[in-house]
Write an enzyme that holds these catalytic residues in place. Structure first.
Site, mmCIF file in Angstrom:
data_model
loop_
_atom_site.group_PDB
_atom_site.id
_atom_site.type_symbol
_atom_site.label_atom_id
_atom_site.label_comp_id
_atom_site.label_asym_id
_atom_site.label_seq_id
_atom_site.Cartn_x
_atom_site.Cartn_y
_atom_site.Cartn_z
ATOM 1 N N GLY A 109 0.677 -1.035 -0.093
ATOM 2 C CA GLY A 109 0.334 -0.131 0.113
ATOM 3 C C GLY A 109 0.975 1.452 -0.296
ATOM 4 O O GLY A 109 0.423 2.237 0.685
ATOM 5 N N GLY A 111 2.130 2.870 -2.984
ATOM 6 C CA GLY A 111 1.697 3.900 -3.910
ATOM 7 C C GLY A 111 1.947 3.144 -4.925
ATOM 8 O O GLY A 111 2.276 4.168 -5.674
ATOM 9 N N SER A 112 2.230 1.914 -5.412
ATOM 10 C CA SER A 112 3.208 1.684 -6.159
ATOM 11 C C SER A 112 2.623 1.950 -7.880
ATOM 12 O O SER A 112 3.295 2.624 -8.294
ATOM 13 C CB SER A 112 3.712 0.267 -6.238
ATOM 14 O OG SER A 112 2.223 -0.439 -6.542
ATOM 15 N N SER A 113 1.155 1.972 -8.158
ATOM 16 C CA SER A 113 0.956 2.005 -9.439
ATOM 17 C C SER A 113 1.627 4.086 -9.762
ATOM 18 O O SER A 113 1.568 4.294 -10.824
ATOM 19 C CB SER A 113 -0.617 2.039 -9.492
ATOM 20 O OG SER A 113 -1.031 0.771 -8.741
ATOM 21 N N ALA A 115 3.555 5.658 -8.047
ATOM 22 C CA ALA A 115 4.779 5.917 -8.195
ATOM 23 C C ALA A 115 5.319 5.562 -9.811
ATOM 24 O O ALA A 115 5.962 6.652 -10.156
ATOM 25 C CB ALA A 115 5.619 5.268 -6.964
ATOM 26 N N ASP A 156 -1.025 10.382 -2.826
ATOM 27 C CA ASP A 156 -0.349 9.243 -2.916
ATOM 28 C C ASP A 156 0.509 9.619 -4.626
ATOM 29 O O ASP A 156 2.301 9.559 -4.888
ATOM 30 C CB ASP A 156 -0.803 7.982 -3.607
ATOM 31 C CG ASP A 156 -2.586 8.107 -4.378
ATOM 32 O OD1 ASP A 156 -2.601 9.554 -4.767
ATOM 33 O OD2 ASP A 156 -2.554 6.818 -4.203
#
Ligand code: MEV
Length: 324
Positions: A109, A111-113, A115, A156
């Site tokens: 969680g 926030g890889s999407s 980033a 994010d």
């Protein structure tokens, strides 16, 4: 041909989740676990993507089909971001190859999407000489995330672009860096993957006939954010901890905490933390706790005893940057 590697940090929500979706402020910090995107303009006529963290291997399509047709889940953020940049700045690619690598699991969680979206927009800005400002990178990345997810405040995305610790209002109405030197956070991962949109919808459903109470909760969260900001700036960690407990109580009332998170939070507090709360949408992901240095070890093992895994991350990390 031209090739570049860009990185962006993950994030942790400190105060204000859920309320920030509806016009209220939050405080978010960027963490030093980063997403890396290497992008190269080629002459192949194709767009190729490898994103092992999200199970995308040798994904390929003609460049003039970018953004069209069925897009596999793991490729959506990168591909739609490319489409949005090309459309907005009226550019074409002769071929494009992208590889992503993450220092953190997409399950945390962090926030890889968001980033990876920010990374690819920055990479295109450099490769196509667009000279996009941070605000422009934020706007096009947030538009991309909303297009795919349908809901979200953009906090994010802001953490990935600007880094540091930010006071943020919905959609980037306010994005203000907070000058905080240290942040003695302890982060515990629950082992459960949370689904942000599901949790946002769950809150809406639960309060469908209790709008007045919901608005009151969001107002109370806003007050916690404002007070938290002041106490963080003056490094009054004990007070910040008390506010974390108060924020957690309201998140519980929203219905987004779960037993595992509650146990980890209770155990952190019992082991000497100033305060603790879930971080993000709830339903899983991470908890954060604040503790005096003398109690840090005890709090960490308290969280572990409740089934959590300690993630050692530094906060206040740098925003998106070109690596090479
Ligand atoms: C999710 O990490 C935090 C939420 O406030 C959603 C958002 O702000 O986009 C629930």
């Amino acid at each position: 041909m031209k090739k570049i590697t860009v990185s962006a940090p993950g994030k942790l929500m400190l105060f204000g989740e859920h309320a920030v979706v509806y016009g209220h402020p939050c405080i978010v910090t960027a963490v030093d676990s980063r997403m890396f995107v290497t992008a190269e303009v080629t002459s192949s006529g194709s767009f190729e993507l490898n994103a092992p963290d999200v199970q995308i291997k040798d994904y390929i399509k003609p460049t003039n089909e970018i953004g069209n047709g069925e897009i596999p889940k793991g490729a959506q953020f990168i591909e739609v971001a490319i489409k949005n940049v090309l459309e907005k700045y009226k550019k074409k690619l002769t071929g494009f190859s992208v590889v992503t690598r993450s220092e953190f699991s997409s399950k945390f969680g962090f926030g890889s999407s968001s980033a990876s979206t920010v990374c690819i927009v920055k990479a295109l800005s450099e490769l196509l000489s667009l000279k996009l400002s941070s605000r422009e990178i934020f706007d096009i990345s947030f538009k991309t995330v909303l297009e795919i997810q349908g809901k979200g405040s953009g906090f994010d995305v802001a953490a990935a672009v600007y880094g540091g610790t930010l006071y943020f209002v919905t959609g980037g109405k306010v994005i203000k860096p907070l000058k905080i030197k240290t942040l003695p956070l302890i982060v515990g991962y629950s082992g459960i993957k949370a689904d942000t949109v599901k949790l946002i919808n769950k809150v809406s459903r639960k309060f469908d006939k209790k709008q007045k109470r919901l608005n009151q909760i969001y107002d109370d969260i806003e007050e916690i954010v404002e007070r938290g900001r002041a106490f963080m700036l003056s490094e009054k960690w004990e007070e910040v901890g008390i506010l974390m407990d108060a924020n957690q109580k309201l998140l519980k009332e929203l219905g987004v905490s779960i037993e595992k998170l509650d146990n980890m939070i209770y155990s952190a507090s019992k082991s000497g933390a100033y305060g603790a709360k879930l971080s993000g949408a709830g339903g899983g992901d991470c908890i954060i706790a604040l503790a005096p240095n003398s109690k840090r070890k005890a709090v960490e093992s308290g969280i572990e005893k409740a089934g959590g895994t300690i993630l050692s991350v530094r906060t206040n990390a740098r925003g998106v940057k070109v690596e090479k």
